[in-house]
Design a protein around this motif. Structure first.
Motif, PDB file in Angstrom:
ATOM      1  N   ALA A  86       1.171  -1.065  -0.182  1.00 13.75           N
ATOM      2  CA  ALA A  86       0.324   0.082  -0.030  1.00 13.75           C
ATOM      3  C   ALA A  86       0.515   1.325   0.282  1.00 13.75           C
ATOM      4  O   ALA A  86       1.056   2.211  -0.396  1.00 13.75           O
ATOM      5  CB  ALA A  86      -0.758  -0.303   0.475  1.00 13.75           C
ATOM      6  N   THR A  87       1.923   1.577   0.864  1.00  9.65           N
ATOM      7  CA  THR A  87       3.040   2.283   0.715  1.00  9.65           C
ATOM      8  C   THR A  87       3.579   2.637  -0.962  1.00  9.65           C
ATOM      9  O   THR A  87       3.755   4.174  -1.218  1.00  9.65           O
ATOM     10  CB  THR A  87       3.719   2.157   1.655  1.00  9.65           C
ATOM     11  OG1 THR A  87       3.278   2.050   3.057  1.00  9.65           O
ATOM     12  CG2 THR A  87       4.695   3.329   1.696  1.00  9.65           C
ATOM     13  N   ALA A  88       4.027   1.898  -1.009  1.00 12.55           N
ATOM     14  CA  ALA A  88       4.646   2.052  -2.690  1.00 12.55           C
ATOM     15  C   ALA A  88       3.615   2.053  -3.503  1.00 12.55           C
ATOM     16  O   ALA A  88       3.697   2.935  -4.319  1.00 12.55           O
ATOM     17  CB  ALA A  88       5.190  -0.313  -3.118  1.00 12.55           C
ATOM     18  N   ILE A  89       2.677   1.538  -3.158  1.00 11.09           N
ATOM     19  CA  ILE A  89       1.733   2.089  -4.252  1.00 11.09           C
ATOM     20  C   ILE A  89       1.094   3.694  -4.381  1.00 11.09           C
ATOM     21  O   ILE A  89       1.040   4.671  -4.917  1.00 11.09           O
ATOM     22  CB  ILE A  89      -0.217   1.193  -4.320  1.00 11.09           C
ATOM     23  CG1 ILE A  89       0.612   0.026  -5.252  1.00 11.09           C
ATOM     24  CG2 ILE A  89      -1.295   2.126  -5.086  1.00 11.09           C
ATOM     25  CD1 ILE A  89      -0.847  -0.946  -4.453  1.00 11.09           C
ATOM     26  N   TRP A  90       1.116   4.250  -2.744  1.00 13.41           N
ATOM     27  CA  TRP A  90       1.215   5.194  -2.530  1.00 13.41           C
ATOM     28  C   TRP A  90       1.886   6.593  -3.138  1.00 13.41           C
ATOM     29  O   TRP A  90       1.544   7.374  -3.608  1.00 13.41           O
ATOM     30  CB  TRP A  90       0.426   5.533  -0.640  1.00 13.41           C
ATOM     31  CG  TRP A  90       0.815   6.996  -0.478  1.00 13.41           C
ATOM     32  CD1 TRP A  90      -0.734   8.061  -0.559  1.00 13.41           C
ATOM     33  CD2 TRP A  90       1.588   8.096  -0.433  1.00 13.41           C
ATOM     34  NE1 TRP A  90      -0.399   8.763  -1.041  1.00 13.41           N
ATOM     35  CE2 TRP A  90       0.938   9.237  -0.443  1.00 13.41           C
ATOM     36  CE3 TRP A  90       2.822   7.069   0.577  1.00 13.41           C
ATOM     37  CZ2 TRP A  90       2.119  10.056   0.725  1.00 13.41           C
ATOM     38  CZ3 TRP A  90       3.628   8.264   0.533  1.00 13.41           C
ATOM     39  CH2 TRP A  90       3.184   9.946   0.869  1.00 13.41           C
ATOM     40  N   GLU A  94       1.031   9.261  -5.530  1.00 13.99           N
ATOM     41  CA  GLU A  94       0.762   9.965  -4.805  1.00 13.99           C
ATOM     42  C   GLU A  94       2.194  11.103  -4.946  1.00 13.99           C
ATOM     43  O   GLU A  94       1.817  12.588  -5.512  1.00 13.99           O
ATOM     44  CB  GLU A  94       0.094  10.093  -3.972  1.00 13.99           C
ATOM     45  CG  GLU A  94      -0.709   9.572  -3.648  1.00 13.99           C
ATOM     46  CD  GLU A  94      -1.420  10.834  -3.941  1.00 13.99           C
ATOM     47  OE1 GLU A  94      -1.810  11.778  -3.818  1.00 13.99           O
ATOM     48  OE2 GLU A  94      -2.757  10.286  -4.806  1.00 13.99           O
ATOM     49  N   LEU A  95       2.828  10.909  -5.137  1.00 16.96           N
ATOM     50  CA  LEU A  95       4.647  10.834  -5.078  1.00 16.96           C
ATOM     51  C   LEU A  95       5.317  11.110  -6.314  1.00 16.96           C
ATOM     52  O   LEU A  95       5.350  12.229  -6.854  1.00 16.96           O
ATOM     53  CB  LEU A  95       5.248  10.502  -4.053  1.00 16.96           C
ATOM     54  CG  LEU A  95       5.658  10.679  -2.578  1.00 16.96           C
ATOM     55  CD1 LEU A  95       6.373  10.180  -2.054  1.00 16.96           C
ATOM     56  CD2 LEU A  95       4.832  12.470  -1.980  1.00 16.96           C
ATOM     57  N   VAL A  96       5.252  10.743  -7.628  1.00 19.12           N
ATOM     58  CA  VAL A  96       5.834  10.372  -8.113  1.00 19.12           C
ATOM     59  C   VAL A  96       4.769  10.504  -9.678  1.00 19.12           C
ATOM     60  O   VAL A  96       5.162  11.201 -10.931  1.00 19.12           O
ATOM     61  CB  VAL A  96       6.396   9.118  -8.503  1.00 19.12           C
ATOM     62  CG1 VAL A  96       7.349   8.847  -9.886  1.00 19.12           C
ATOM     63  CG2 VAL A  96       7.312   8.495  -8.018  1.00 19.12           C
ATOM     64  N   GLU A  97       3.740  10.786  -9.155  1.00 18.29           N
ATOM     65  CA  GLU A  97       2.076  11.150  -9.888  1.00 18.29           C
ATOM     66  C   GLU A  97       2.164  10.099 -11.056  1.00 18.29           C
ATOM     67  O   GLU A  97       2.050  10.506 -12.647  1.00 18.29           O
ATOM     68  CB  GLU A  97       2.576  12.479  -9.796  1.00 18.29           C
ATOM     69  CG  GLU A  97       2.262  13.457  -9.174  1.00 18.29           C
ATOM     70  CD  GLU A  97       2.165  14.859  -9.580  1.00 18.29           C
ATOM     71  OE1 GLU A  97       2.390  15.117 -10.874  1.00 18.29           O
ATOM     72  OE2 GLU A  97       2.298  15.538  -8.998  1.00 18.29           O
ATOM     73  N   TYR A  98       2.720   9.324 -10.819  1.00 14.45           N
ATOM     74  CA  TYR A  98       2.308   7.597 -12.090  1.00 14.45           C
ATOM     75  C   TYR A  98       1.070   7.772 -11.937  1.00 14.45           C
ATOM     76  O   TYR A  98       0.132   7.784 -11.747  1.00 14.45           O
ATOM     77  CB  TYR A  98       3.272   6.537 -11.578  1.00 14.45           C
ATOM     78  CG  TYR A  98       3.550   5.775 -12.798  1.00 14.45           C
ATOM     79  CD1 TYR A  98       4.354   5.924 -13.494  1.00 14.45           C
ATOM     80  CD2 TYR A  98       3.574   4.479 -12.571  1.00 14.45           C
ATOM     81  CE1 TYR A  98       4.813   5.299 -14.256  1.00 14.45           C
ATOM     82  CE2 TYR A  98       3.565   3.073 -13.719  1.00 14.45           C
ATOM     83  CZ  TYR A  98       4.405   3.993 -14.863  1.00 14.45           C
ATOM     84  OH  TYR A  98       4.672   3.352 -15.729  1.00 14.45           O
ATOM     85  N   HIS A  99       0.445   7.389 -13.409  1.00 10.28           N
ATOM     86  CA  HIS A  99      -0.944   7.010 -13.721  1.00 10.28           C
ATOM     87  C   HIS A  99      -1.537   5.923 -13.298  1.00 10.28           C
ATOM     88  O   HIS A  99      -0.335   4.906 -14.308  1.00 10.28           O
ATOM     89  CB  HIS A  99      -1.826   7.939 -15.076  1.00 10.28           C
ATOM     90  CG  HIS A  99      -1.470   9.314 -14.616  1.00 10.28           C
ATOM     91  ND1 HIS A  99      -2.189  10.442 -14.231  1.00 10.28           N
ATOM     92  CD2 HIS A  99      -0.324  10.116 -15.476  1.00 10.28           C
ATOM     93  CE1 HIS A  99      -1.299  12.044 -13.807  1.00 10.28           C
ATOM     94  NE2 HIS A  99      -0.651  11.030 -14.625  1.00 10.28           N
ATOM     95  N   LEU A 100      -2.633   5.815 -13.508  1.00 11.05           N
ATOM     96  CA  LEU A 100      -3.034   3.726 -13.764  1.00 11.05           C
ATOM     97  C   LEU A 100      -2.492   3.803 -14.313  1.00 11.05           C
ATOM     98  O   LEU A 100      -2.580   2.137 -15.079  1.00 11.05           O
ATOM     99  CB  LEU A 100      -4.318   4.330 -12.886  1.00 11.05           C
ATOM    100  CG  LEU A 100      -4.822   2.260 -12.822  1.00 11.05           C
ATOM    101  CD1 LEU A 100      -4.048   1.457 -12.123  1.00 11.05           C
ATOM    102  CD2 LEU A 100      -6.922   2.647 -12.746  1.00 11.05           C
TER     103      LEU A 100
END
Length: 158
Positions: A86-90, A94-100
């Motif tokens: 969950a932390t890696a996904i966050w 959020e921080l890297v602003e990667y998109h799904l």
């Protein structure tokens, strides 16, 4: 000074009645008094040993089974894995602003590259190639969909 002690005792008694009403099963104060008079030890035990006056154990409140074990850290490896995931996904979103959508496309590209390399490497290492199921689509629904998209009607052209 006497007024101050009276207001403190009124405030404490008011808070006591609020706490009693919150912990009682029924909203009426008379039923709480009758319940506490019948068995005062049981109400004290539930207040001491159960958080917020619960009747069920916390494991049952979370639904029991594996989800409750993860929430309550009964299996520390799985719980830590869920927390790290969950932390890696966050961090990714959020921080890297990667998109799904980008993530899904990159995963599919990696999957296709892996399958391509595996199928080509099987000739060198004399192993069987990966089994990819054959998909056969019926012709009639595809023709209807094509005709609908072309003419706006459900009648096939053929």
């Amino acid at each position: 000074m006497a007024e101050h002690s009276e207001s403190d005792s009124k405030g404490e008694s008011f808070m006591d009645t609020i706490v009693e009403k919150l912990h009682s099963d029924d909203s009426s104060s008379s039923s709480f008094e009758s319940n506490s008079d019948k068995n005062p030890k049981s109400s004290v035990k539930t207040k001491i040993f159960r958080l917020f006056g619960r009747e069920k154990p916390l494991h049952k409140v979370f639904g029991g089974g594996k989800p409750a074990d993860i929430f309550l850290w009964k299996n520390k490896k799985i719980s830590a894995g869920v927390l790290v995931g969950a932390t890696a996904i966050w961090i990714l979103f959020e921080l890297v602003e990667y998109h799904l959508l980008t993530l899904v496309c990159h995963i599919l590209i990696l999957l296709l590259a892996t399958l391509f390399l595996w199928s080509n490497a099987t000739t060198f290492i004399k192993k069987s190639s990966p089994h990819i199921p054959e998909v056969q689509l019926p012709e009639e629904p595809i023709l209807k969909a094509e005709a609908t998209s072309r003419n706006g009607s459900a009648k096939p052209l053929a």
